[in-house]
Design a protein around this motif. Structure first.
Motif, PDB file in Angstrom:
ATOM      1  N   VAL A  41       0.853  -1.193   0.000  1.00 16.00           N
ATOM      2  CA  VAL A  41       0.000   0.000   0.000  1.00 16.00           C
ATOM      3  C   VAL A  41       0.890   1.244   0.000  1.00 16.00           C
ATOM      4  O   VAL A  41       2.051   1.206   0.407  1.00 16.00           O
ATOM      5  CB  VAL A  41      -0.980   0.028   1.202  1.00 16.00           C
ATOM      6  N   PRO A  43       2.252   4.975   1.094  1.00 15.65           N
ATOM      7  CA  PRO A  43       2.415   5.636   2.388  1.00 15.65           C
ATOM      8  C   PRO A  43       1.207   6.521   2.735  1.00 15.65           C
ATOM      9  O   PRO A  43       0.499   6.989   1.860  1.00 15.65           O
ATOM     10  CB  PRO A  43       3.674   6.500   2.172  1.00 15.65           C
ATOM     11  N   ARG A  44       0.993   6.727   4.000  1.00 15.46           N
ATOM     12  CA  ARG A  44      -0.027   7.600   4.611  1.00 15.46           C
ATOM     13  C   ARG A  44      -1.449   7.074   4.451  1.00 15.46           C
ATOM     14  O   ARG A  44      -2.011   6.578   5.387  1.00 15.46           O
ATOM     15  CB  ARG A  44       0.082   9.038   4.086  1.00 15.46           C
ATOM     16  N   PHE A  45      -2.048   7.156   3.224  1.00 18.95           N
ATOM     17  CA  PHE A  45      -3.472   6.810   3.124  1.00 18.95           C
ATOM     18  C   PHE A  45      -3.704   5.322   2.874  1.00 18.95           C
ATOM     19  O   PHE A  45      -4.823   4.839   2.973  1.00 18.95           O
ATOM     20  CB  PHE A  45      -4.159   7.658   2.050  1.00 18.95           C
ATOM     21  N   GLY A  46      -2.633   4.601   2.520  1.00 15.45           N
ATOM     22  CA  GLY A  46      -2.760   3.151   2.391  1.00 15.45           C
ATOM     23  C   GLY A  46      -3.462   2.679   1.134  1.00 15.45           C
ATOM     24  O   GLY A  46      -3.993   1.572   1.095  1.00 15.45           O
ATOM     25  N   LYS A  47      -3.433   3.498   0.068  1.00 15.05           N
ATOM     26  CA  LYS A  47      -4.050   3.046  -1.199  1.00 15.05           C
ATOM     27  C   LYS A  47      -3.250   1.862  -1.754  1.00 15.05           C
ATOM     28  O   LYS A  47      -2.027   1.937  -1.864  1.00 15.05           O
ATOM     29  CB  LYS A  47      -4.029   4.205  -2.202  1.00 15.05           C
ATOM     30  N   SER A  63       6.845  -0.665   0.520  1.00 18.56           N
ATOM     31  CA  SER A  63       6.048   0.526   0.812  1.00 18.56           C
ATOM     32  C   SER A  63       4.926   0.103   1.738  1.00 18.56           C
ATOM     33  O   SER A  63       4.275  -0.924   1.509  1.00 18.56           O
ATOM     34  CB  SER A  63       5.472   1.062  -0.502  1.00 18.56           C
ATOM     35  N   ASP A  64       4.715   0.869   2.796  1.00 15.92           N
ATOM     36  CA  ASP A  64       3.530   0.657   3.618  1.00 15.92           C
ATOM     37  C   ASP A  64       3.101   2.010   4.178  1.00 15.92           C
ATOM     38  O   ASP A  64       3.642   3.047   3.778  1.00 15.92           O
ATOM     39  CB  ASP A  64       3.756  -0.413   4.697  1.00 15.92           C
ATOM     40  N   LYS A  65       2.150   2.020   5.091  1.00 18.92           N
ATOM     41  CA  LYS A  65       1.604   3.299   5.544  1.00 18.92           C
ATOM     42  C   LYS A  65       2.678   4.208   6.130  1.00 18.92           C
ATOM     43  O   LYS A  65       2.550   5.423   6.108  1.00 18.92           O
ATOM     44  CB  LYS A  65       0.491   3.062   6.572  1.00 18.92           C
ATOM     45  N   SER A  66       3.754   3.623   6.655  1.00 19.30           N
ATOM     46  CA  SER A  66       4.772   4.498   7.250  1.00 19.30           C
ATOM     47  C   SER A  66       5.830   4.955   6.248  1.00 19.30           C
ATOM     48  O   SER A  66       6.690   5.758   6.605  1.00 19.30           O
ATOM     49  CB  SER A  66       5.389   3.863   8.495  1.00 19.30           C
ATOM     50  N   TYR A  68       8.343   4.457   2.379  1.00 19.21           N
ATOM     51  CA  TYR A  68       9.138   3.573   1.524  1.00 19.21           C
ATOM     52  C   TYR A  68      10.417   3.231   2.270  1.00 19.21           C
ATOM     53  O   TYR A  68      11.017   4.098   2.908  1.00 19.21           O
ATOM     54  CB  TYR A  68       9.562   4.295   0.246  1.00 19.21           C
TER      55      TYR A  68
END
Ligand code: SIN
Ligand code: MN
Length: 204
Positions: A41, A43-47, A63-66, A68
């Motif tokens: 997903v 970063p941030r919004f998790g798309k 890559s994840d919510k926190s 790259y």
């Protein structure tokens, strides 16, 4: 046939023949059997990404919510990434011009409709090493631009067996994949495209 399509951007068309592509694919199948493709997903919004990903090598890109980053283990299984297969390491040795091994082989799988937005590969410490990118399976429309997002862009079709080297003036340029062309290769049983992105991450 090798062609410099922009300053520092080398396209080795048809670098891998059919049997080399099949052998490479076998090696990648073994990697993803141990380190399954998963859907990252943003970063941030998790798309969710439209591609699914895995890695091999000491460091995997993710890559994840926190954000790259590179890390040494698979985010789902928590296992260390598998080793980079010898067939893949050889491509890096032969084309990178870099005196040291690649540390990351990112595996992107594009099913029909998947794409990759314009971005720069900039999470590495050592930009003197190029990015070496291998295409397998369906053809893709690859877009490349300049040092800033709004630089003018050009596009080129990447075919199965092509290898692209982003070095020198192109190392930090924006690039992405607008689309793939379903049914243009029969390398992958179920269609789609695999891209292998080889990178050096740390300073030597
Ligand atoms: C990427 O730049 O992350 C992938 C490029 C490609 O799929 O050809
Ligand atoms: Mn990239």
């Amino acid at each position: 046939m090798s062609n410099e399509i922009a300053d520092g951007l080398l396209l080795a068309s048809g670098y891998l023949d059919q049997s080399q592509q099949a052998a490479l694919l076998d090696d990648i199948r073994k990697v993803v059997a141990a380190a399954p493709l998963y859907r990252p997903v943003m970063p941030r919004f998790g798309k969710p990404f439209s591609v699914t990903m895995s890695n091999c090598g000491p460091l995997g890109w993710l890559s994840d919510k926190s954000g790259y980053r590179y890390q040494a283990h698979h985010p789902v299984t928590k296992e260390p990434w598998p080793e980079i297969p010898a067939s893949v390491a050889k491509i890096w040795r032969d084309l990178s011009g870099y005196d040291g091994p690649a540390e990351c082989c990112l595996i992107n799988y594009y099913a029909d409709g998947a794409k990759m937005g314009l971005h720069r590969d900039e999470n590495e410490e050592d930009f003197s090493a190029p990015v070496v990118s291998v295409s397998l399976g369906d053809e893709a429309l690859f877009r490349f631009g300049g040092a800033v997002r709004k630089s003018p862009t050009k596009s080129v079709r990447l075919l199965s067996g092509d290898v692209l080297v982003m070095a020198g003036a192109s190392r930090l340029n924006f690039h992405g994949v607008d689309r793939i062309y379903p049914g243009t290769s029969n390398l992958l049983r179920d269609g789609g495209r695999i891209n292998l992105t080889l990178r050096r991450v740390t300073m030597r």
